[in-house]
Design a protein around this motif. Structure first.
Motif, mmCIF file in Angstrom:
data_model
loop_
_atom_site.group_PDB
_atom_site.id
_atom_site.type_symbol
_atom_site.label_atom_id
_atom_site.label_comp_id
_atom_site.label_asym_id
_atom_site.label_seq_id
_atom_site.Cartn_x
_atom_site.Cartn_y
_atom_site.Cartn_z
ATOM 1 N N GLU A 1 -10.001 7.689 -2.065
ATOM 2 C CA GLU A 1 -10.770 7.602 -0.821
ATOM 3 C C GLU A 1 -9.859 7.228 0.341
ATOM 4 O O GLU A 1 -9.901 7.853 1.395
ATOM 5 C CB GLU A 1 -11.889 6.577 -0.988
ATOM 6 C CG GLU A 1 -12.773 6.410 0.241
ATOM 7 C CD GLU A 1 -13.788 5.281 0.078
ATOM 8 O OE1 GLU A 1 -14.202 5.003 -1.058
ATOM 9 O OE2 GLU A 1 -14.156 4.673 1.100
ATOM 10 N N VAL A 2 -9.003 6.229 0.131
ATOM 11 C CA VAL A 2 -8.157 5.785 1.238
ATOM 12 C C VAL A 2 -7.034 6.780 1.530
ATOM 13 O O VAL A 2 -6.436 6.741 2.592
ATOM 14 C CB VAL A 2 -7.562 4.380 1.000
ATOM 15 C CG1 VAL A 2 -8.667 3.343 0.935
ATOM 16 C CG2 VAL A 2 -6.701 4.331 -0.241
ATOM 17 N N ARG A 3 -6.769 7.681 0.559
ATOM 18 C CA ARG A 3 -5.788 8.732 0.844
ATOM 19 C C ARG A 3 -6.449 9.946 1.472
ATOM 20 O O ARG A 3 -5.780 10.925 1.769
ATOM 21 C CB ARG A 3 -5.074 9.140 -0.444
ATOM 22 C CG ARG A 3 -3.986 8.176 -0.854
ATOM 23 C CD ARG A 3 -3.305 8.645 -2.122
ATOM 24 N NE ARG A 3 -2.411 7.614 -2.625
ATOM 25 C CZ ARG A 3 -2.827 6.558 -3.328
ATOM 26 N NH1 ARG A 3 -4.091 6.429 -3.605
ATOM 27 N NH2 ARG A 3 -1.957 5.657 -3.738
ATOM 28 N N HIS B 1 0.811 -1.217 0.000
ATOM 29 C CA HIS B 1 0.000 0.000 0.000
ATOM 30 C C HIS B 1 0.846 1.269 0.000
ATOM 31 O O HIS B 1 0.321 2.357 -0.164
ATOM 32 C CB HIS B 1 -0.998 -0.006 1.160
ATOM 33 C CG HIS B 1 -0.385 0.082 2.527
ATOM 34 N ND1 HIS B 1 0.015 -1.022 3.237
ATOM 35 C CD2 HIS B 1 -0.121 1.142 3.307
ATOM 36 C CE1 HIS B 1 0.502 -0.641 4.396
ATOM 37 N NE2 HIS B 1 0.436 0.665 4.470
ATOM 38 N N ALA C 1 -4.865 -3.176 -1.006
ATOM 39 C CA ALA C 1 -3.510 -2.767 -0.601
ATOM 40 C C ALA C 1 -2.794 -2.118 -1.776
ATOM 41 O O ALA C 1 -2.124 -1.094 -1.637
ATOM 42 C CB ALA C 1 -2.726 -3.975 -0.109
ATOM 43 N N GLN D 1 -7.523 0.095 6.891
ATOM 44 C CA GLN D 1 -8.529 0.544 5.912
ATOM 45 C C GLN D 1 -9.074 -0.633 5.117
ATOM 46 O O GLN D 1 -10.272 -0.730 4.876
ATOM 47 C CB GLN D 1 -7.908 1.568 4.954
ATOM 48 C CG GLN D 1 -7.800 2.960 5.548
ATOM 49 C CD GLN D 1 -7.052 3.904 4.610
ATOM 50 O OE1 GLN D 1 -6.104 3.501 3.941
ATOM 51 N NE2 GLN D 1 -7.477 5.150 4.566
ATOM 52 N N ARG E 1 -9.722 2.173 -12.376
ATOM 53 C CA ARG E 1 -9.392 2.189 -10.959
ATOM 54 C C ARG E 1 -7.885 2.246 -10.760
ATOM 55 O O ARG E 1 -7.389 2.869 -9.828
ATOM 56 C CB ARG E 1 -9.979 0.940 -10.290
ATOM 57 C CG ARG E 1 -9.804 0.918 -8.804
ATOM 58 C CD ARG E 1 -10.460 -0.295 -8.187
ATOM 59 N NE ARG E 1 -9.728 -1.516 -8.506
ATOM 60 C CZ ARG E 1 -10.028 -2.705 -7.999
ATOM 61 N NH1 ARG E 1 -11.058 -2.821 -7.177
ATOM 62 N NH2 ARG E 1 -9.346 -3.764 -8.330
ATOM 63 N N TYR F 1 -11.488 4.524 -5.157
ATOM 64 C CA TYR F 1 -10.992 3.911 -3.923
ATOM 65 C C TYR F 1 -9.601 4.408 -3.518
ATOM 66 O O TYR F 1 -9.362 4.743 -2.357
ATOM 67 C CB TYR F 1 -10.989 2.390 -4.083
ATOM 68 C CG TYR F 1 -10.713 1.642 -2.809
ATOM 69 C CD1 TYR F 1 -11.714 1.451 -1.865
ATOM 70 C CD2 TYR F 1 -9.444 1.123 -2.532
ATOM 71 C CE1 TYR F 1 -11.475 0.774 -0.691
ATOM 72 C CE2 TYR F 1 -9.192 0.442 -1.357
ATOM 73 C CZ TYR F 1 -10.216 0.268 -0.444
ATOM 74 O OH TYR F 1 -9.964 -0.408 0.728
ATOM 75 N N ALA F 2 -8.704 4.473 -4.503
ATOM 76 C CA ALA F 2 -7.331 4.880 -4.189
ATOM 77 C C ALA F 2 -7.306 6.269 -3.564
ATOM 78 O O ALA F 2 -6.516 6.544 -2.650
ATOM 79 C CB ALA F 2 -6.471 4.845 -5.452
ATOM 80 N N LEU G 1 -4.022 -0.431 -4.102
ATOM 81 C CA LEU G 1 -4.533 0.914 -4.357
ATOM 82 C C LEU G 1 -4.196 1.874 -3.220
ATOM 83 O O LEU G 1 -4.677 2.993 -3.188
ATOM 84 C CB LEU G 1 -6.038 0.865 -4.586
ATOM 85 C CG LEU G 1 -6.443 0.161 -5.883
ATOM 86 C CD1 LEU G 1 -7.917 -0.158 -5.903
ATOM 87 C CD2 LEU G 1 -6.075 1.027 -7.084
ATOM 88 N N MET H 1 -19.223 -2.263 -3.811
ATOM 89 C CA MET H 1 -19.117 -0.837 -4.092
ATOM 90 C C MET H 1 -19.567 -0.554 -5.517
ATOM 91 O O MET H 1 -19.439 -1.397 -6.406
ATOM 92 C CB MET H 1 -17.666 -0.392 -3.952
ATOM 93 C CG MET H 1 -17.112 -0.532 -2.554
ATOM 94 S SD MET H 1 -15.420 0.068 -2.531
ATOM 95 C CE MET H 1 -14.992 -0.253 -0.821
ATOM 96 N N ARG I 1 -17.255 4.224 -6.747
ATOM 97 C CA ARG I 1 -16.485 4.052 -5.510
ATOM 98 C C ARG I 1 -15.283 3.153 -5.747
ATOM 99 O O ARG I 1 -14.227 3.349 -5.154
ATOM 100 C CB ARG I 1 -17.375 3.477 -4.409
ATOM 101 C CG ARG I 1 -17.384 4.394 -3.181
ATOM 102 C CD ARG I 1 -18.013 3.734 -2.008
ATOM 103 N NE ARG I 1 -17.024 3.556 -0.946
ATOM 104 C CZ ARG I 1 -17.214 2.739 0.091
ATOM 105 N NH1 ARG I 1 -18.326 2.040 0.187
ATOM 106 N NH2 ARG I 1 -16.283 2.633 1.007
#
Lengths: 355, 274, 291
Positions: free
Chosen positions: A107-109, A79, C194, C202, A152, A104-105, C196, A96, A100
């Motif tokens: 969103e998690v950042r 990650h 992971a 998370q 994505r 995602y990439a 991404l 999702m 979404r």
């Protein structure tokens, strides 16, 4: 062109249930240039997918280093690597929506929603999926899912995009269309692609450079033309398309060197190989000109393939059956016909030894 | 990460098994006053269960379990009788229902399948008192018969679910192949379906047997004075207080259930391999 | 459908339909009726309509609206919270273990799955008796405290003891559906997450939990249902503070002999169970339709 990715001495062994250690990567050295489309090609079990997963950080390596832009990634978890992957099964998150998934990439950042939405729309447009944002992956066709996976993976603008046989689940026509599209997309985005496949046509069509792997090692790396025309080993020659391999001893001749096979066939070969040496000649079926002066033989099988016929020809002097191509027209030879296979000695590629 | 998961799992299994180990260890402890203080190995509590312990011949010692031995034997007999009858009934009825639901197309098929889950999902206590009120309303004396009827209501569901799962896993093309080769429906059922289904039926029956032997709550409400089963007998002993003899009975029950469960799993594994 | 096939279906379905129609539906209908009858003075019932059995559960006995006595309501709420706590503890214990077992080689998996189901086959009462031994003041835990020179805490006859006992007996119920879900989890999804850029936490929150939700929900439902109406565990391990609605029902039938009130209590348990089941199945159906 500078090197973006450098892999040195990568090794990885898997332990079988019986307790034997099987090397999946057996000392891989590889450099990928910035902006390049590199394909890892090989039969299943050759280590190409393991190598890709090692670059992504999904698989640890036992020895060696992986550097990206001079930064050591070897011990970095997946990650935290600026690398994204298009998975063979697409691995779209079923719970999702398309939007979404693509976002995602970001969103998690922790990117703000508005910014995310704009980039998602942009990425979906790039792969031609406008208007699909609110669907769930299960409501899409295989080809559409493939595009979502692609969107994505590129939305976060990775330095390097890894593609693990992304087209293998698509049917033939769609696959060929996607090959072109992927190549175009790569040009537009300027992202470096590392692509894994076991399909040689796919590799030849798309790549700037092909890395042929076998048993955890790199056998040959080069442009598609180099790989096709000048295979380094018998394995590469046979893996990349249909081919005729003729092994024998080189003899000097007035008009140039001749390869005399054990079957008793004589083949004029390009100069450069010393007389007396063992050598193997590589001739593609398309290299033969039907009816021109050359090797005489009998057609033992003619297989209709649409635009042309694939012929199997038994040479008169004996030796292995040769493959050749004939245009499908009224003159096309039938089974049992006598034909001659003309060739241009300069087009023959010679491998030293048995290949 | 892996290591901590493994460690956690180790503790988890310790939590699962420590209580059983405690019972087994204390059933061999000869300390009659505080059974948790080790006082040497003894088989007295086991002998006491069957009325053969020397400790019990002395009138000054506690003799209560010597007297209750016949009750224990009777309870065990009752349990086995009930389990034998309920297992047979629920296996036949549950299998028949599963065959109808899984192998035929009819309206209300989904409803039937869903309804068969209800007796299993119904809280024991609701079913238990429901049966009690029902039997008393229709004027039926509480006895082994009422226990058998009561247990069959939910055991049938268990068998149904196990057999249906097995049926769903069977390839219907086998039956089609048999029909194609000229076998009648009945012959196909006997020679193709039934042999394939056998592990499921056996597994369902075994499960019904184990649950019947162990059923406490429902049986508690519908067992009469003379129809105590083994779990009820142990429950009333436990309610009266901790006694070393309970540990001995408990150990024997653990042993028996481990043997039955292991046999069942072994049979199932063998069935799957075939 | 041919007449022959129709006859076959009728023959196969008749035994279960008749038997369950009489001996499963019959009892349920009868307690529904009883819950609306007037309790007799000395046990028994009078066949007149009376809805204050339910009023009593929720705090207003016999139609006296001025006096609010939430004794029974409190026990009902306690049962619900004990049920929820049991579910939560079971979930916390089983989730990591399910992951651990799912990653083991096939042979070991079978062994550990067997080990988890095995205690389920050892009699319920025996397993509870074991905890009675362990939690007694003179038990191993109590002795450990005494040996350290401390006063042994009151372990037995407490709400904690009841929850512990229920967790212990219901662990297999939680584990098996949970394990099925964890085992079905597509590892490529975890890897994609992971890849991404999602941190392990998370990934857990956004991918693993939603993807294993069917197992979490299924396990929770089949633990909650028997837990909420349980009376054996509080009977053996719980004191006055551990009394649950199941104990109330038992008392009404076997000592107080107020069958209508007991039936009303049972109807409330059934109501709770039905609400949980219907919510679960409708949600599951909806999730299934989207997926």
């Amino acid at each position: 062109m500078s090197d973006l990715l450098t892999i040195t001495g990568a090794r990885r062994a898997f332990v079988t249930p019986e307790g034997r250690a099987v090397p999946a990567l057996d000392g891989i050295d590889l450099a990928v240039h910035d902006g390049e489309f590199v394909t890892l090609l090989g039969p299943s079990g050759c280590g190409k997918t393991t190598l890709l997963r090692a670059i992504a950080g999904l698989e640890a390596i036992d020895a060696g280093t992986i550097m990206l832009e001079g930064r050591d990634l070897t011990r970095l978890p997946a990650h935290r690597r600026p690398v994204n992957t298009v998975f063979q099964s697409y691995a779209l998150f079923p719970h999702m929506t398309v939007a979404r998934n693509v976002g995602y990439a970001m969103e998690v950042r922790g990117l703000p929603r508005a910014e995310r939405e704009a980039q998602v729309a942009d990425a979906l447009a790039k792969v031609g999926l406008e208007g699909m944002a609110t669907r769930k992956p299960s409501q899409l066709s295989g080809g559409q899912q493939q595009r979502v996976a692609l969107a994505r993976a590129i939305v976060a603008k990775p330095r390097l995009l890894l593609l693990d046989e992304p087209l293998s689940a698509l049917d033939r026509n769609l696959r060929q269309a996607m090959q072109i599209e992927l190549k175009d997309l790569q040009h537009r985005l300027g992202i470096t692609f590392v692509f894994v496949t076991h399909d040689q046509d796919e590799a030849l069509t798309m790549s700037d450079r092909i890395v042929v792997m076998r048993s955890g090692r790199v056998v040959q790396a080069g442009t598609p033309r180099e790989i096709f025309r000048r295979p380094a080993t018998r394995f590469v020659a046979e893996f990349i398309g249909e081919t005729n391999l003729l092994s024998g001893t080189v003899e000097g001749g007035a008009a140039g060197p001749i390869l005399r096979t054990s079957g008793g066939l004589s083949l004029r070969i390009p100069p450069g190989t010393p007389p007396g040496a063992r050598a193997t000649a590589v001739l593609r079926p398309t290299d033969f000109t039907l009816g021109a002066e050359g090797i005489a033989g009998t057609v033992t099988r003619a297989v209709y393939r649409g635009a042309d016929l694939h012929l199997s020809v038994a040479p008169e002097g004996g030796g292995p059956t040769l493959g050749a191509i004939a245009r499908d027209n009224a003159l096309a030879p039938q089974r049992g016909a006598r034909v001659t296979l003309g060739y241009d000695p300069a087009a023959i590629h010679i491998m030293e030894g048995e290949g | 990460m892996r290591l901590s998961l493994g460690l956690f799992s180790l503790l988890f299994f310790a939590f699962l098994y420590a209580p059983l180990v405690v019972i087994i260890v204390y059933s061999f402890n000869s300390n009659p006053v505080n059974m948790l203080v080790w006082d040497g190995f003894t088989l007295d509590w086991y002998k006491g269960l069957f009325g053969i312990g020397e400790r019990y011949l002395d009138p000054n010692q506690r003799v209560i379990y010597l007297e209750s031995t016949p009750q224990l034997i009777a309870a065990l007999k009752n349990s086995l009788t009930v389990a034998a009858v309920t297992t047979s009934f629920s296996t036949v009825v549950g299998t028949a229902t599963a065959l109808a639901v899984a192998r035929s197309r009819f309206r209300g098929r989904g409803f039937c399948g869903g309804a068969m889950f209800l007796p299993m999902m119904m809280p024991d206590i609701v079913l238990g008192i429901g049966l009690l009120v029902f039997f008393s309303t229709i004027g039926m004396q509480l006895s082994l018969v009422t226990i058998i009827i009561g247990q069959c209501t939910f055991l049938t569901s268990y068998v149904f679910i196990v057999v249906q799962a097995r049926l769903a896993g069977l390839d219907p093309r086998l039956e089609e192949a048999s029909a194609d080769l000229g076998a009648s429906e009945w012959v196909t059922f006997r020679k193709v379906t039934l042999p394939q289904l056998a592990p499921g039926i056996l597994g369902g029956g075994l499960l019904a047997f184990i649950i019947s032997m162990d059923d406490l709550v429902i049986t508690y409400f519908i067992s009469g004075a003379g129809s105590q089963t083994l779990p009820i007998f142990v429950f009333s002993m436990v309610r009266r207080g901790v006694k070393p003899e309970i540990s001995a009975i408990a150990t024997l029950i653990i042993l028996a259930s481990v043997i039955v469960a292991a046999t069942g799993l072994w049979l199932r594994a063998r069935g799957e391999r075939r | 459908m041919s007449p022959r096939e129709r006859a076959r279906i009728v023959v196969l379905l008749a035994p279960a339909t008749l038997f369950l129609g009489v001996f499963f539906l019959g009892p349920l209908v009868i307690i529904a009726v009883y819950s609306l009858l007037t309790p007799g003075l000395y046990g028994g019932v009078e066949w007149t309509f009376y809805h204050w059995n339910f009023g009593r559960i929720f705090g207003w006995a016999d139609g006296i609206m001025e006096v609010f006595q939430p004794v029974y309501l409190r026990i009902l709420l306690r049962s619900l919270s004990f049920g929820l706590l049991t579910v939560l503890v079971c979930l916390t214990l089983c989730y990591p273990v399910a992951f651990w077992i799912a990653r083991l080689p096939q042979r070991w998996r079978m062994l550990f799955l067997f080990l988890i189901t095995l205690p389920f086959f050892a009699s319920l009462i025996v397993r509870l008796y074991a905890w009675l031994l362990i939690l007694k003041p003179s038990g191993p835990l109590g002795m450990a405290f005494t040996a350290l020179g401390m006063e042994p805490p009151e372990l037995l006859y407490s709400p904690a003891a009841v929850i512990l006992g229920m967790v212990y007996i219901f662990i297999p119920f939680m584990f098996l559906p949970l394990f099925a879900a964890v085992d079905n989890l597509d590892r490529a999804l975890v890897e994609a997450s992971a890849d991404l850029g999602a941190t392990p936490f998370q990934t857990f929150r956004k991918i693993i939990v939603p993807q294993t939700l069917p197992g979490i929900a299924g396990g929770s439902v089949i633990v909650f249902i028997p837990a909420v109406g349980n009376f054996i565990v509080p009977d053996i391990l719980g004191g006055a503070n551990g009394l649950m609605i199941g104990n109330l029902v038992e008392q009404q039938f076997l000592s107080s002999r107020n069958w209508p009130f007991g039936s009303a209590l049972a109807m409330v348990i059934m109501g709770v169970v039905l609400v949980v089941l219907v919510t679960f199945t409708s949600r599951a159906a909806k999730a299934g339709a989207v997926r």
